[in-house]
Design a protein around this motif. Structure first.
Motif, mmCIF file in Angstrom:
data_model
loop_
_atom_site.group_PDB
_atom_site.id
_atom_site.type_symbol
_atom_site.label_atom_id
_atom_site.label_comp_id
_atom_site.label_asym_id
_atom_site.label_seq_id
_atom_site.Cartn_x
_atom_site.Cartn_y
_atom_site.Cartn_z
ATOM 1 N N SER A 70 0.382 -0.947 0.018
ATOM 2 C CA SER A 70 -0.364 -0.116 -0.237
ATOM 3 C C SER A 70 1.040 1.423 -0.408
ATOM 4 C CB SER A 70 -1.064 -0.053 1.262
ATOM 5 O OG SER A 70 -1.771 1.331 0.630
ATOM 6 N N TYR A 71 0.532 2.025 -1.017
ATOM 7 C CA TYR A 71 1.281 3.043 -0.636
ATOM 8 C C TYR A 71 0.632 4.836 -0.345
ATOM 9 C CZ TYR A 71 4.308 1.001 -4.277
ATOM 10 O OH TYR A 71 4.866 -0.454 -4.394
ATOM 11 N N PHE A 72 1.300 5.471 0.290
ATOM 12 C CA PHE A 72 1.289 7.400 0.437
ATOM 13 C C PHE A 72 1.631 7.670 -0.282
ATOM 14 C CE2 PHE A 72 0.242 10.416 2.877
ATOM 15 C CZ PHE A 72 -1.598 10.388 3.647
ATOM 16 N N GLY A 73 1.209 8.589 -1.266
ATOM 17 C CA GLY A 73 1.939 9.636 -1.924
ATOM 18 C C GLY A 73 1.596 11.123 -1.097
ATOM 19 N N PHE A 74 2.633 12.271 -1.976
ATOM 20 C CA PHE A 74 2.204 13.641 -0.582
ATOM 21 C C PHE A 74 3.154 14.058 -1.436
ATOM 22 C CE2 PHE A 74 4.905 10.682 2.149
ATOM 23 C CZ PHE A 74 5.915 12.010 2.098
ATOM 24 N N ASN A 75 2.770 15.630 -1.843
ATOM 25 C CA ASN A 75 3.450 16.712 -2.153
ATOM 26 C C ASN A 75 5.236 17.175 -1.139
ATOM 27 O OD1 ASN A 75 2.569 16.287 -4.241
ATOM 28 N ND2 ASN A 75 0.555 17.492 -3.576
ATOM 29 N N ALA A 76 5.965 17.398 -1.554
ATOM 30 C CA ALA A 76 7.210 17.708 -0.597
ATOM 31 C C ALA A 76 7.529 19.188 -1.130
ATOM 32 C CB ALA A 76 8.263 16.601 -0.445
ATOM 33 N N GLY A 77 7.759 20.030 -0.208
ATOM 34 C CA GLY A 77 7.929 20.807 -0.148
ATOM 35 C C GLY A 77 9.517 21.418 -1.145
ATOM 36 N N GLY A 78 9.790 22.046 -1.730
ATOM 37 C CA GLY A 78 11.662 21.990 -2.085
ATOM 38 C C GLY A 78 12.217 23.053 -1.673
ATOM 39 N N ILE A 79 11.498 24.147 -1.539
ATOM 40 C CA ILE A 79 11.811 25.381 -1.495
ATOM 41 C C ILE A 79 13.223 25.713 -0.075
ATOM 42 C CG2 ILE A 79 11.735 27.653 -0.586
ATOM 43 C CD1 ILE A 79 10.170 28.506 -2.339
ATOM 44 N N ASN A 80 12.685 24.432 0.956
ATOM 45 C CA ASN A 80 13.366 24.590 2.164
ATOM 46 C C ASN A 80 14.295 22.798 2.285
ATOM 47 O OD1 ASN A 80 12.672 27.211 3.193
ATOM 48 N ND2 ASN A 80 11.003 25.793 4.015
ATOM 49 N N ARG A 81 14.376 22.870 1.039
ATOM 50 C CA ARG A 81 14.708 20.867 0.988
ATOM 51 C C ARG A 81 16.125 21.389 -0.285
ATOM 52 N NH1 ARG A 81 9.725 18.809 2.309
ATOM 53 N NH2 ARG A 81 9.864 17.559 3.596
ATOM 54 N N LEU A 82 16.491 22.505 -1.260
ATOM 55 C CA LEU A 82 17.112 22.468 -2.460
ATOM 56 C C LEU A 82 18.605 22.856 -1.155
ATOM 57 C CD1 LEU A 82 14.951 24.428 -4.999
ATOM 58 C CD2 LEU A 82 15.542 21.663 -4.822
ATOM 59 N N ASP A 83 19.664 22.249 -2.172
ATOM 60 C CA ASP A 83 20.904 23.076 -2.039
ATOM 61 C C ASP A 83 21.094 23.734 -2.213
ATOM 62 O OD1 ASP A 83 21.413 22.208 -4.338
ATOM 63 O OD2 ASP A 83 23.216 20.479 -3.956
ATOM 64 N N TYR A 84 20.414 24.498 -3.380
ATOM 65 C CA TYR A 84 20.636 26.109 -3.462
ATOM 66 C C TYR A 84 19.179 27.055 -3.281
ATOM 67 C CZ TYR A 84 18.101 24.370 -7.204
ATOM 68 O OH TYR A 84 16.928 23.983 -8.643
ATOM 69 N N GLN A 85 19.514 28.244 -3.565
ATOM 70 C CA GLN A 85 18.909 29.204 -3.113
ATOM 71 C C GLN A 85 17.937 29.520 -4.021
ATOM 72 O OE1 GLN A 85 20.054 32.606 -0.932
ATOM 73 N NE2 GLN A 85 18.313 33.519 -0.400
ATOM 74 N N VAL A 86 16.553 29.947 -3.579
ATOM 75 C CA VAL A 86 14.904 29.983 -4.148
ATOM 76 C C VAL A 86 14.567 30.790 -3.886
ATOM 77 C CG1 VAL A 86 13.241 28.852 -6.487
ATOM 78 C CG2 VAL A 86 14.982 27.484 -5.957
ATOM 79 N N PRO A 87 14.301 32.112 -4.601
ATOM 80 C CA PRO A 87 12.976 33.024 -3.300
ATOM 81 C C PRO A 87 11.742 33.040 -2.764
ATOM 82 C CG PRO A 87 13.333 33.375 -5.978
ATOM 83 C CD PRO A 87 14.284 32.214 -5.085
ATOM 84 N N THR A 88 11.551 32.725 -1.937
ATOM 85 C CA THR A 88 9.931 32.497 -1.171
ATOM 86 C C THR A 88 9.217 33.263 -2.552
ATOM 87 O OG1 THR A 88 9.804 34.416 0.619
ATOM 88 C CG2 THR A 88 10.790 32.543 0.737
ATOM 89 N N SER A 89 9.527 34.072 -3.346
ATOM 90 C CA SER A 89 8.807 34.948 -4.049
ATOM 91 C C SER A 89 8.539 34.573 -5.531
ATOM 92 C CB SER A 89 8.844 36.208 -4.053
ATOM 93 O OG SER A 89 10.330 36.844 -4.594
ATOM 94 N N CYS A 135 7.457 24.261 -6.897
ATOM 95 C CA CYS A 135 8.931 24.659 -6.497
ATOM 96 C C CYS A 135 8.381 22.359 -5.246
ATOM 97 C CB CYS A 135 9.790 25.025 -5.822
ATOM 98 S SG CYS A 135 12.003 24.895 -5.417
ATOM 99 N N ILE A 136 8.091 22.253 -5.353
ATOM 100 C CA ILE A 136 8.232 21.101 -4.895
ATOM 101 C C ILE A 136 7.856 18.852 -5.422
ATOM 102 C CG2 ILE A 136 5.945 21.822 -3.527
ATOM 103 C CD1 ILE A 136 3.922 20.518 -5.836
#
Length: 468
Positions: A311-330, A335-336
């Motif tokens: 049984s699988y459970f799928g979900f979205n994961a925010g990317g801005i705080n997980r990337l090893d480079y900076q992406v503006p919150t704006s 970016c997920i």
């Protein structure tokens, strides 16, 4: 159930942003955007108390809504743009924005029961369909011509002297939940306060998204291989008997689940799950509840299953705080990432099912925190697996996106519903309107399964231990 309501369309109009030279641009899709070509639009409904007549709305409120939407589109202009879908495999899908763009706005009046629609109790899913704006549906294949399709539409329905419903439909390819939240909050702020000043404008710099793993080519090949995509509201005019219900988990409910997990682990000398956040606790609880509701009725097994089935459970994961480079919150766009947890059906249905679910979810989140793009080349095919079996669970939305703070001048929403979960069989999650730190859970299920789910959910959340 409430009586069938009559919805009368009062006006169709087109809302364009004020003239600006910035609109004649093309936005390429990044590898974060492309997977959403395979999905139908998101369809949130925002219900507000509004104790004025329809004539008052038309003469006083509607002009402000229109003007503020136009002004908001000046800053978030891709919502008024179109998705260009070429049939030629040498061309990439892209978002095109021109000075002639607009958003379709429909104004309607309903004699429906506003209180009934905004409750948490079971409601017929068909009662909501007339509140969803139409967004044209289309498909493209190698044998068809290029299509240009709108990305966003609005429908505002007045319940005279009771309430308003602001119905939205937008394709996820243009924006993730973070971007959409920024857009709708800006619209609400302009509507509430004509002197509202934006602290920062959206960033459209696509070069901030770095494709170090070559995922754009992988995802484009997946799209061209299937030679088809579907975009549109796809809301059925008359759907099978399904109920829509909202459940709420308070911090106290989550704490009971957490204490039970910790107690069981200590008793059995097991290590505790690596993450026991409110999100993980809620998802673990729902995973087990939904699986049990699928195979049980009145506490008795009614459907055969194999204990070793995944049984699988799928979900979205925010990317801005997980990337090893900076992406503006704006940043405007997606970016997920995508997380998929797995557990055996037999283990999930056992006495320690919630622990099994929490371990699986926590380990997936830990992996995403460490290496977000590990296995990312399978994101699209993984989603297809989830959509193909009732044994799998998906969630959409996030309790971190505070949509209940969206105030157009009439106070907070009385209720928010996500209509698209009817098609995907997903669970919608949002912050609770009434309980600080709580999580609101939206489901749309066949009525018999909903009865079973309600029994399992209420039984589990009322006990000092996990689900029994």
């Amino acid at each position: 159930m409430a009586k069938t309501s009559i919805v009368k369309v009062l006006e169709h109009c087109k809302i364009s942003p004020p003239p600006s030279p910035n609109f004649n641009i093309t936005l390429p899709l990044t590898f974060f955007d492309i997977p959403w070509l395979f999905f139908s639009p998101t369809q949130p409904l925002f219900f507000y108390d509004y104790h004025f007549s329809t004539s008052h709305f038309l003469s006083t409120t509607l002009p402000t809504l229109k003007q503020s939407l136009s002004l908001t589109l000046l800053h978030f202009f891709p919502f008024a743009g179109n998705l260009l879908l070429p049939s030629d495999t040498n061309e990439k899908p892209r978002i095109v924005c021109t000075e002639f763009d607009f958003v379709s706005l429909t104004i309607a009046e309903s004699d429906g029961d506003f209180t009934h629609l905004t409750g948490n109790h079971p409601r017929d899913i068909n009662d909501f369909h007339s509140l969803v704006p139409e967004l044209h549906t289309g498909s493209v294949s190698a044998n068809e011509t290029t299509l240009l399709l709108p990305l966003f539409a609005v429908k505002v329905t007045v319940f005279a002297k009771s309430g308003l419903c602001i119905g939205l439909a937008y394709h996820h390819v243009v924006a993730d939940g973070r971007t959409f939240n920024n857009f709708v909050k800006t619209w609400a702020s302009f509507c509430k306060d004509s002197c509202f000043f934006m602290n920062s404008s959206p960033s459209y710099d696509r070069y901030v998204i770095l494709d170090r793993n070559g995922l754009e080519d992988v995802f484009l090949k997946e799209w061209f291989k299937r030679k088809k995509m579907v975009i549109g509201s796809e809301t059925e005019k008359d759907s099978p008997e399904m109920a829509r219900v909202t459940f709420v988990l308070s911090l106290n409910d989550m704490e009971k689940v957490k204490k039970w997990i910790i107690g069981q682990c200590r008793k059995k000398n097991w290590p505790q799950p690596v993450h026991l956040s409110p999100y993980v606790l809620t998802c673990a609880f729902l995973w087990v509840c939904l699986l049990k509701s699928l195979i049980q009725e009145d506490g008795k097994t009614t459907r055969k299953f194999h204990a070793e089935d995944p049984s699988y459970f799928g979900f979205n994961a925010g990317g801005i705080n997980r990337l090893d480079y900076q992406v503006p919150t704006s940043y405007f766009g997606n970016c997920i990432g995508f997380g998929r947890s797995m557990a055996r059906v037999g283990e999930l249905l056992g006495e320690d099912g919630i622990i099994v679910a929490a371990n699986s979810l926590g380990n997936t989140i830990k992996m995403l925190d460490r290496a977000m793009f590990e296995g990312a080349e399978k994101w699209i095919s993984d989603w297809e697996v989830l959509l193909g079996s009732d044994l799998h669970v998906m969630v959409c939305g996030s309790p971190k996106v505070d949509l209940y703070k969206t105030d157009f001048g009439w106070g907070r929403p009385k209720k928010i519903e996500e209509i698209s979960i009817e098609k995907t069989k997903a669970i919608s999650l949002s912050e609770s309107r009434d309980f600080e730190g709580g999580i609101e859970v939206g489901l749309a299920l066949p009525k018999l399964q909903m009865d079973s789910f309600s029994f399992v959910f209420n039984q589990g959340s009322s006990k000092e231990t996990g689900i029994s």
